[in-house]
Design a protein around this motif. Structure first.
Motif: not given
Length: 673
Positions: A396, A399, A402, A422, A434, A438, A441
């Protein structure tokens, strides 16, 4: 009557006449270009098989050295002309690595009366009635025998009965023919009955298979003693329980992004359940007093209007980690879910054993959901400072990094940090879904879509019903210009989970293929999500609903003045003929992108669009080139986008399109051939 029969084809609500080269919907002619008609005819005549791209190219453009983009554009035009099937799907499906297929049954009756088919077809249709396709298929398999029986009887009658035949002979032959017809009818009846019995047996077997997974939404908990220090727990505790239950196959749990809008408000359970498409709802309250913490929940079966269980938990606040475990276990027990050994092992795992790290994590999750990405970064960093083995916190945190890089234009540094986070999450927990989604992406956003696609395909192979993974793969395909494939993946995602990404993402591939009304219908009804409101404005802009588009752009900018909404605000200025204001704002956005080296490539493309509609051609071409260089090479969209119309006569535009085309074709060769 002429012996010549003129054939046509019927599918869905359409009738296609090859001789007259007309496509009709009811009594109205559907306008098609000659090439589009030829493509449709080829698909209709294929009998439901997949027609390869090369086969279509050779048939429609024989002897010509045509770019495959011509075929893709023709397919896109056909899809717009045909619209949707009654079930909401497309009439023309793309089959990856193969070609296209007509997704509708085709019949080919003649224009003249079809009396020559005899009474057998009428008898079958009447006898079959509503017994279904199974009975019909079995009956039709017997047709050759039936036809021979009657032909034999008819032939025998013709060979025996002479002009001078007696009345007695004729009566005998008539009786034999009647007995033959009765035998045929009896055979049909028996066959249909057998088919019906077989169908009912299959239906009974299907009813005894494992029940479909229950659908649950866990709403944010209400704080009975609201204050700034504890309000974060309402959403973040619900999120923690959702994550905990995510590995249970017999339960479909709605993601946290769906339930965020229900925080801090009174909720009608029936309305919320309908909006979230669930049959189970968990609602609850919590209260912190000193070092004591109490949480109370209700598990509601909305379809029956019953409270299945009430559950309360009293503990010390320093033991907050136990809440997700206890509530999740209560749900499993009340629903009598049977867990595999793997599911049980994952369920008892904790991301951390440190309560302070966990509290920082919960606070960071709450702030991210409120789009306060920088604040979320700070608290998630504190969580991993305390416990560097907290894999979910690493995911998280990546994320949040990002989001800061993409939307707040804080540059490449944050993209680098996101990837490192990550990688750390996956090093600690290699199967963490997850972190995989992520990171895929991130790769798409940072010019590495060719790395994103294999990751997502492997994830889908292992988790075929993961809606988020299908959606993310559709996102990657969109960047590479594979719009049909993108639509298929995103529609698959929403078939698995009707609300997937509905609160945080737009179905851009509908927009990029000219399906503007469908695009607008795909957006959630909200006036407080800046990203979604911006895209509603863009859809209205394409439809030339100028006043509504300007209102949407203004509202989005008011909510959150970030990359996309600043571009929307400039478009609003353009609508109001305030070109100076539009140009100044666009230049500010471009300078921020250059200074930070931030901004994802699709957002940069929208800057090029805005420059183009304001008449700033040089700037538009400059930024369009930057978008392609950074990994947004959606070639088919570039070729048809009306917002780039002012650039198409420029030599530099042609050069940029060639760059996009080459990478698009190479991507297609690697992943779809």
């Amino acid at each position: 009557m002429s012996l010549e029969t003129k054939s046509f084809y019927e599918f869905g609500a359409f009738r296609l006449n090859p001789e007259e080269r007309r496509l009709l919907r009811g009594d109205r002619t559907v306008p098609l270009t000659p090439k589009a008609f030829e493509v449709l005819l080829a698909l209709v005549e294929s009998g439901g098989r997949v027609v390869g791209r090369n086969e279509l190219m050779k048939r429609i453009w024989p002897g010509a050295d045509m770019d495959e983009a011509n075929l893709a554009v023709t397919i896109s035009l056909l899809r717009k002309a045909l619209g949707e099937r009654p079930d909401g799907g497309l009439y023309i499906e793309t089959v990856p690595r193969q070609g296209y297929r007509l997704a509708a049954s085709v019949t080919a009756p003649s224009i003249e009366d079809k009396e020559a088919e005899g009474a057998h077809e009428d008898a079958i249709e009447k006898a079959a009635g509503s017994t279904g396709a199974v009975a019909r298929k079995i009956v039709e398999s017997e047709l050759p025998t039936f036809e021979r029986s009657e032909r034999d009887a008819e032939s025998e009658s013709k060979s025996i009965v002479k002009p001078a035949a007696s009345h007695k002979q004729r009566a005998s032959l008539a009786a034999r023919a009647a007995r033959s017809k009765k035998a045929v009818a009896a055979t049909i009846t028996i066959t249909i009955a057998a088919a019906v019995v077989a169908y009912l047996v299959l239906l009974k077997r299907a009813s005894t298979t494992a029940p479909a997974p229950r659908r649950l939404a866990i709403l944010p908990f209400q704080n009975l003693k609201p204050d700034d220090e504890t309000n974060f727990l309402g959403f973040s505790l619900a999120d923690a329980i959702i994550t905990k239950l995510g590995s249970v196959a017999s339960l479909v749990v709605r993601p946290s992004s769906y339930i965020e809008k229900y925080r801090d408000r009174e909720v009608d359970p029936k309305k919320a359940a309908a909006e979230l498409n669930v049959d189970l709802l968990m609602m609850g309250t919590f209260m912190k007093e000193g070092e004591s913490f109490r949480i109370s929940t209700q598990l509601i079966d909305v379809t029956k209007g019953e409270i299945l269980s009430r559950f309360s938990l009293d503990l010390k606040y320093r033991n907050l980690l136990a809440v997700q475990d206890e509530v999740a276990q209560n749900i499993i027990e009340q629903l009598q879910l049977k867990l595999s050994s793997e599911e049980h092992a994952r369920l008892v795992q904790r991301g951390t054993e440190d309560n302070l790290a966990y509290e920082y994590f919960l606070r960071g999750i709450d702030l991210y959901a409120r789009n306060d990405f920088l604040a979320a970064v700070r608290l998630l960093e504190k969580a991993i400072e305390i416990d560097s083995n907290f894999a979910l916190a690493w995911a998280h945190l990546g994320r949040a990094y990002n989001a800061v890089a993409s939307f707040k234009l804080l540059g490449r540094e944050y993209h680098t940090k996101a990837q490192a986070a990550y990688e750390q999450a996956l090093a600690l927990k290699p199967d963490q879904v997850e972190a995989t989604i992520f990171m895929a992406n991130l790769f798409t956003d940072t010019n590495r879509v060719e790395q994103s696609v294999p990751m997502l395909r492997r994830l889908i192979e292992a988790n075929p019903n993961n809606a988020e993974a299908h959606w993310e793969l559709g996102y990657a395909y969109r960047f590479a210009g594979m719009l049909d494939e993108s639509i298929e993946q995103c529609e698959r995602a929403r078939a698995l989970d009707p609300n997937v990404k509905i609160n945080s993402s737009a179905f851009n591939s509908y927009l990029y293929t000219g399906q503007y009304e469908k695009f607008l219908r795909s957006l959630p009804v909200t006036d407080d999500n800046a990203f979604i409101v911006f895209y509603r404005g863009l859809g209205n802009y394409y439809l030339r609903n100028w006043q509504q588009a300007a209102a949407d752009f203004d509202r989005a900018y008011e909510l959150d003045p970030q990359l996309y909404t600043q571009i929307g605000k400039a478009l609003s200025y353009t609508i109001k003929n305030q070109k100076v204001g539009a140009t100044e704002l666009l230049r500010d956005v471009e300078r921020a992108i250059e200074q930070s080296e931030g901004g994802e490539a699709e957002g940069i493309y929208k800057l090029a669009q805005a420059y183009a509609v304001t008449g700033e051609k040089r700037a538009a071409l400059r930024v369009l080139g930057r978008s392609i260089e950074r990994g947004f090479f959606c070639y088919l969209y570039f070729m048809s986008d009306p917002l780039l119309a002012s650039l198409r006569g420029e030599d530099e535009y042609a050069e940029l399109m060639e760059l996009a085309r080459k990478r698009h074709e190479e991507f297609k060769r690697v992943f779809f051939q």
